[in-house]
Design an enzyme around this catalytic site. Sequence first.
Site, PDB file in Angstrom:
ATOM      1  N   GLY A  69       0.877  -1.141  -0.018  1.00  0.00           N
ATOM      2  CA  GLY A  69       0.101   0.039  -0.044  1.00  0.00           C
ATOM      3  C   GLY A  69       0.964   1.472  -0.112  1.00  0.00           C
ATOM      4  O   GLY A  69       0.472   2.337  -0.703  1.00  0.00           O
ATOM      5  N   THR A  70       1.960   1.303   0.774  1.00  0.00           N
ATOM      6  CA  THR A  70       2.706   2.490   0.735  1.00  0.00           C
ATOM      7  C   THR A  70       3.411   2.981  -0.539  1.00  0.00           C
ATOM      8  O   THR A  70       3.152   4.033  -1.044  1.00  0.00           O
ATOM      9  CB  THR A  70       3.834   2.173   1.854  1.00  0.00           C
ATOM     10  N   ASN A 149      -8.057   3.698   8.779  1.00  0.00           N
ATOM     11  CA  ASN A 149      -7.462   2.615   9.429  1.00  0.00           C
ATOM     12  C   ASN A 149      -7.374   2.527  11.220  1.00  0.00           C
ATOM     13  O   ASN A 149      -7.103   1.495  11.831  1.00  0.00           O
ATOM     14  CB  ASN A 149      -5.987   2.777   8.978  1.00  0.00           C
ATOM     15  N   HIS A 201      -0.839  -8.249   2.962  1.00  0.00           N
ATOM     16  CA  HIS A 201      -0.820  -8.772   4.283  1.00  0.00           C
ATOM     17  C   HIS A 201      -2.011  -8.339   4.825  1.00  0.00           C
ATOM     18  O   HIS A 201      -2.217  -8.575   6.162  1.00  0.00           O
ATOM     19  CB  HIS A 201       0.654  -8.191   4.923  1.00  0.00           C
ATOM     20  N   THR A 237      12.036  -6.587 -10.986  1.00  0.00           N
ATOM     21  CA  THR A 237      11.655  -7.837 -11.075  1.00  0.00           C
ATOM     22  C   THR A 237      10.368  -8.106 -10.470  1.00  0.00           C
ATOM     23  O   THR A 237      10.651  -8.197  -9.012  1.00  0.00           O
ATOM     24  CB  THR A 237      12.914  -8.770 -10.725  1.00  0.00           C
ATOM     25  N   CYS A 324       1.474   1.809  12.212  1.00  0.00           N
ATOM     26  CA  CYS A 324       2.824   2.815  11.710  1.00  0.00           C
ATOM     27  C   CYS A 324       2.975   3.886  12.465  1.00  0.00           C
ATOM     28  O   CYS A 324       4.033   4.055  12.564  1.00  0.00           O
ATOM     29  CB  CYS A 324       2.121   3.484  10.347  1.00  0.00           C
TER      30      CYS A 324
END
Length: 385
Positions: A69-70, A149, A201, A237, A324
């Site tokens: 998400g970040t 959140n 996650h 990648t 966070c």
Amino acid sequence: MIYFDNSATTMIDPQALDAYVKTSQRIIGNPSSLHDLGNQANRLLQQARKQIAQQLSVSEKEIFFTSGGTEGDNWVLKGTAWEKQEFGRHIIISSIEHPAVSEAAQQLEKQGFEVSVIPVTSAGFVSLSELEKAIRKDTILVSVMAVNNEMGAIQPIKAISQLLESYPKIHFHVDAVQAITKVPTEEWLTPRVDFATFSAHKFHGPRGAGFLFWRQGRKLSPLLSGGGQENNQRSSTENVPAIVAMAKALRLAMERKAAKPTHVYDLKQALRNALAQYERVTIFSAMEQFAPHILCFSLEGIRGEVLVHAFEEKQIYLSTTSACSSRKHLASSTLHAMNMPANLATSAVRISLDESNTMAEVEQFLIIFNHLYQKFAKISEGVAK
């Protein structure tokens, strides 16, 4: 152990973990390589993209893989700013956004962009009237999270979408990290939403994997430069095992939600009803217009981290609002934005539930809470004397 911190991260689904391990062991090629081993990896990559797109009822061409998400939030904010700066340099966000949005906006301010921060109501919802007033001719982006959140308020994405129909050139971004598999998709992925960000996650996938919904026809500048992966939009990648596991986890989470549509809601309601009986408890998360999995409350006079560690001693795990911010010992930014008193903001804790939680766990939590409530009350009385 009782795990009530699912908004911070969820435990990886065993089937998703199995998919990760098997893919890691059997698929060794780089999906950009031209040989057969590379082709095998690329086929799995595209299958995962298609599976995720199907879960959201969007085109597979609109799914781009990220590290979470970040990265997705940073990509949309900075990518929009760099791509559209010749048309305008004004960005609008809400006052309750995740730091991945708010701090990205602050970085852009240092580069000469202007940022308007829209206030929320006392209940934690973005003010539509203030948002409308903030829109200017040079506005290029509006970014509002789908579900807060910290306290779970479901933001009025449909109403904002209707408002932005009159401004078709403005990019509309939704941080949907806390919404997917918890709130019906149609509530936050409207036809007017141009970009939405997700993190594996949060729905029992692996850490370090995520994806971006990018509506066809919109433009972003790349955040990363290099090998030209993801259709020349996101160089790096691709983490094929994590992406395969993420696609599996999303499908399984959607299936669990469909099988037990009210389970998490019922758990939250039981917790809320019981906690509301305590005189020194303030509850911030309602039932209506709030996500079913988040319950934010405070215990008067007890700092959030003290309560978290008290529960931890009983092997019950919750958090002080946003994970966070927890280690930085910051009070709830959302409650501050709602103009809640500082003592309530610093006392706030968050329970975040999941389909794997049970009513027996709720009952055990409430027994421990009652014990701690009485213990802290006696300590307070002793201090007062």
